[in-house]
Design a protein around this motif. Structure first.
Motif, PDB file in Angstrom:
ATOM      1  N   LEU A  32      40.967  40.989  27.418  1.00 42.22           N
ATOM      2  CA  LEU A  32      39.368  40.009  26.859  1.00 42.22           C
ATOM      3  C   LEU A  32      40.048  38.670  27.371  1.00 42.22           C
ATOM      4  O   LEU A  32      39.248  37.741  27.930  1.00 42.22           O
ATOM      5  CB  LEU A  32      39.528  39.552  25.268  1.00 42.22           C
ATOM      6  N   TYR A  33      41.634  38.575  27.635  1.00 46.80           N
ATOM      7  CA  TYR A  33      41.796  37.027  28.460  1.00 46.80           C
ATOM      8  C   TYR A  33      41.689  37.303  29.842  1.00 46.80           C
ATOM      9  O   TYR A  33      41.049  36.242  30.020  1.00 46.80           O
ATOM     10  CB  TYR A  33      43.323  37.087  27.752  1.00 46.80           C
ATOM     11  N   LEU A  34      41.662  37.968  30.971  1.00 53.59           N
ATOM     12  CA  LEU A  34      41.720  38.162  31.765  1.00 53.59           C
ATOM     13  C   LEU A  34      40.234  37.955  32.309  1.00 53.59           C
ATOM     14  O   LEU A  34      39.523  37.559  33.437  1.00 53.59           O
ATOM     15  CB  LEU A  34      42.034  39.274  32.316  1.00 53.59           C
ATOM     16  N   ILE A  35      39.179  38.385  31.428  1.00 54.08           N
ATOM     17  CA  ILE A  35      38.056  38.577  31.705  1.00 54.08           C
ATOM     18  C   ILE A  35      37.688  36.637  31.282  1.00 54.08           C
ATOM     19  O   ILE A  35      36.797  36.637  32.481  1.00 54.08           O
ATOM     20  CB  ILE A  35      36.808  39.741  30.609  1.00 54.08           C
ATOM     21  N   ALA A  36      37.931  36.447  30.674  1.00 48.67           N
ATOM     22  CA  ALA A  36      37.530  35.161  30.252  1.00 48.67           C
ATOM     23  C   ALA A  36      38.395  34.113  30.666  1.00 48.67           C
ATOM     24  O   ALA A  36      37.055  33.111  31.524  1.00 48.67           O
ATOM     25  CB  ALA A  36      38.100  34.800  28.317  1.00 48.67           C
ATOM     26  N   ARG A  37      39.315  34.082  31.107  1.00 49.67           N
ATOM     27  CA  ARG A  37      40.429  33.279  32.145  1.00 49.67           C
ATOM     28  C   ARG A  37      39.531  33.292  33.563  1.00 49.67           C
ATOM     29  O   ARG A  37      39.896  32.840  34.435  1.00 49.67           O
ATOM     30  CB  ARG A  37      41.200  32.932  31.747  1.00 49.67           C
ATOM     31  N   TRP A  38      39.116  34.857  34.082  1.00 53.27           N
ATOM     32  CA  TRP A  38      40.004  35.431  35.680  1.00 53.27           C
ATOM     33  C   TRP A  38      38.680  36.075  36.121  1.00 53.27           C
ATOM     34  O   TRP A  38      38.012  35.016  37.245  1.00 53.27           O
ATOM     35  CB  TRP A  38      40.886  35.755  35.286  1.00 53.27           C
ATOM     36  N   TYR A  39      37.620  36.702  35.387  1.00 51.61           N
ATOM     37  CA  TYR A  39      36.468  37.272  35.688  1.00 51.61           C
ATOM     38  C   TYR A  39      35.181  36.945  35.484  1.00 51.61           C
ATOM     39  O   TYR A  39      34.832  36.197  36.734  1.00 51.61           O
ATOM     40  CB  TYR A  39      36.417  38.661  35.349  1.00 51.61           C
ATOM     41  N   PHE A  40      35.155  35.957  34.459  1.00 53.69           N
ATOM     42  CA  PHE A  40      33.825  34.770  34.265  1.00 53.69           C
ATOM     43  C   PHE A  40      33.892  34.095  35.257  1.00 53.69           C
ATOM     44  O   PHE A  40      33.356  33.968  36.027  1.00 53.69           O
ATOM     45  CB  PHE A  40      34.043  34.150  32.669  1.00 53.69           C
ATOM     46  N   PRO A  41      35.181  33.059  35.814  1.00 48.53           N
ATOM     47  CA  PRO A  41      35.279  31.981  36.543  1.00 48.53           C
ATOM     48  C   PRO A  41      34.895  32.382  38.218  1.00 48.53           C
ATOM     49  O   PRO A  41      34.583  31.905  38.827  1.00 48.53           O
ATOM     50  CB  PRO A  41      36.135  31.822  36.404  1.00 48.53           C
ATOM     51  N   LEU A  42      35.890  33.544  38.645  1.00 44.99           N
ATOM     52  CA  LEU A  42      35.266  34.371  39.447  1.00 44.99           C
ATOM     53  C   LEU A  42      33.562  34.848  39.648  1.00 44.99           C
ATOM     54  O   LEU A  42      33.664  34.304  40.907  1.00 44.99           O
ATOM     55  CB  LEU A  42      36.422  35.467  39.960  1.00 44.99           C
ATOM     56  N   SER A  43      33.205  35.342  38.648  1.00 42.05           N
ATOM     57  CA  SER A  43      31.797  35.222  38.971  1.00 42.05           C
ATOM     58  C   SER A  43      31.294  34.444  38.645  1.00 42.05           C
ATOM     59  O   SER A  43      29.401  34.289  39.431  1.00 42.05           O
ATOM     60  CB  SER A  43      31.268  36.625  37.715  1.00 42.05           C
ATOM     61  N   ARG A  44      31.703  33.384  39.035  1.00 40.65           N
ATOM     62  CA  ARG A  44      30.432  32.115  37.905  1.00 40.65           C
ATOM     63  C   ARG A  44      31.085  31.217  39.599  1.00 40.65           C
ATOM     64  O   ARG A  44      29.485  30.848  40.452  1.00 40.65           O
ATOM     65  CB  ARG A  44      31.195  31.008  37.258  1.00 40.65           C
ATOM     66  N   ALA A  45      31.810  30.855  40.644  1.00 36.21           N
ATOM     67  CA  ALA A  45      31.488  30.957  41.446  1.00 36.21           C
ATOM     68  C   ALA A  45      31.057  31.754  43.146  1.00 36.21           C
ATOM     69  O   ALA A  45      30.330  31.366  43.782  1.00 36.21           O
ATOM     70  CB  ALA A  45      33.362  31.041  42.155  1.00 36.21           C
ATOM     71  N   TRP A  46      30.951  33.291  42.625  1.00 38.83           N
ATOM     72  CA  TRP A  46      30.233  34.146  43.730  1.00 38.83           C
ATOM     73  C   TRP A  46      29.192  33.755  42.821  1.00 38.83           C
ATOM     74  O   TRP A  46      28.067  33.692  44.204  1.00 38.83           O
ATOM     75  CB  TRP A  46      31.162  35.589  43.090  1.00 38.83           C
ATOM     76  N   ALA A  47      28.531  33.429  41.791  1.00 41.70           N
ATOM     77  CA  ALA A  47      26.981  33.117  41.311  1.00 41.70           C
ATOM     78  C   ALA A  47      26.342  32.379  42.383  1.00 41.70           C
ATOM     79  O   ALA A  47      25.532  31.837  42.819  1.00 41.70           O
ATOM     80  CB  ALA A  47      26.573  33.142  40.199  1.00 41.70           C
ATOM     81  N   ALA A  48      27.077  31.242  41.868  1.00 35.13           N
ATOM     82  CA  ALA A  48      27.275  29.615  43.000  1.00 35.13           C
ATOM     83  C   ALA A  48      27.239  29.483  44.215  1.00 35.13           C
ATOM     84  O   ALA A  48      25.990  28.915  45.148  1.00 35.13           O
ATOM     85  CB  ALA A  48      27.827  29.045  42.030  1.00 35.13           C
ATOM     86  N   ALA A  49      27.713  30.642  44.804  1.00 30.29           N
ATOM     87  CA  ALA A  49      27.856  31.223  46.319  1.00 30.29           C
ATOM     88  C   ALA A  49      26.600  31.576  46.807  1.00 30.29           C
ATOM     89  O   ALA A  49      26.253  30.886  47.866  1.00 30.29           O
ATOM     90  CB  ALA A  49      28.962  31.319  46.993  1.00 30.29           C
ATOM     91  N   LEU A  50      25.918  31.742  46.317  1.00 28.72           N
ATOM     92  CA  LEU A  50      24.572  32.715  46.660  1.00 28.72           C
ATOM     93  C   LEU A  50      24.086  31.755  45.975  1.00 28.72           C
ATOM     94  O   LEU A  50      22.053  31.781  46.833  1.00 28.72           O
ATOM     95  CB  LEU A  50      23.981  33.701  45.629  1.00 28.72           C
ATOM     96  N   ALA A  51      24.054  31.166  45.184  1.00 31.31           N
ATOM     97  CA  ALA A  51      22.959  29.777  44.626  1.00 31.31           C
ATOM     98  C   ALA A  51      22.650  28.614  45.197  1.00 31.31           C
ATOM     99  O   ALA A  51      22.004  28.175  45.395  1.00 31.31           O
ATOM    100  CB  ALA A  51      23.278  30.043  43.391  1.00 31.31           C
ATOM    101  N   CYS A  52      23.888  28.556  46.046  1.00 31.33           N
ATOM    102  CA  CYS A  52      23.905  27.118  46.593  1.00 31.33           C
ATOM    103  C   CYS A  52      23.157  26.719  47.761  1.00 31.33           C
ATOM    104  O   CYS A  52      23.391  25.872  49.103  1.00 31.33           O
ATOM    105  CB  CYS A  52      25.560  26.941  47.170  1.00 31.33           C
TER     106      CYS A  52
END
Length: 184
Positions: A32-52
């Motif tokens: 849960l810690y890794l998902i919230a602190r690492w996976y979610f931010p990396l997924s958000r950066a990935w999505a922003a990279a696709l949306a920018c």
């Protein structure tokens, strides 16, 4: 080339003593810690990279608050943006080829259908793995796991006016599409 898709992957680490060590409540807390602190931010950066739209400046504006924007350089995000865009194109191409092979006439050989499916799966995996290119960015300039944009109760009626005016049409179903049978 085989005419059958491979079966589900085996995870030997879950069997025997490794599974007895890992499949415990402590692992749930760590996961849960890794998902919230690492996976979610990396997924958000990935999505922003696709949306920018390929713009590092737009990526930074989408991803960070004003204070953090000043510290992030465009060069830091360029590789993530370029990789995500290239892998999206590769996935879209593989997906289109896969769909075309499933519905083209005459029916292709079963081995060709399997090969198209494996290419599509490989492209999808590579596309999703593009998140890892945001890791360096996250380590140096922490990517927030979510972008909060919560509407207060006083602002909600104005934002949802059209839906509140006619609730029956608030969430219309998409138009029907013709159904076609694919090859086996």
């Amino acid at each position: 080339m085989t005419a059958h898709l491979p079966g589900p992957a085996e995870y030997p680490i879950l069997h025997g003593w490794p599974g007895n060590v890992i499949l415990r409540p402590w692992f749930d807390r760590l996961a849960l810690y890794l998902i919230a602190r690492w996976y979610f931010p990396l997924s958000r950066a990935w999505a922003a990279a696709l949306a920018c739209g390929g713009s590092p400046e737009q990526f930074i504006a989408i991803t960070y608050t004003d204070g953090a924007r000043r510290r992030v350089s465009a060069d830091r995000v360029r590789r993530l943006i370029e990789t995500a865009a290239a892998r999206r194109v590769a996935y879209d191409t593989a997906q289109a080829a896969w769909e075309a092979s499933l519905f083209e006439a005459p029916a292709p050989a079963a081995a060709d259908l399997v090969a198209a499916q494996l290419r599509r799966q490989g492209a999808a995996q590579a596309f999703m793995e593009a998140r890892r290119f945001g890791l360096r960015l996250h380590i140096t300039h922490a990517v927030p796991p979510v972008r909060w944009n919560i509407v207060g109760p006083d602002d909600m009626p104005a934002r949802q006016q059209s839906r509140l005016a006619d609730p029956a049409t608030a969430f219309p179903a998409p138009p029907p599409k013709p159904v076609a049978q694919s090859h086996r």
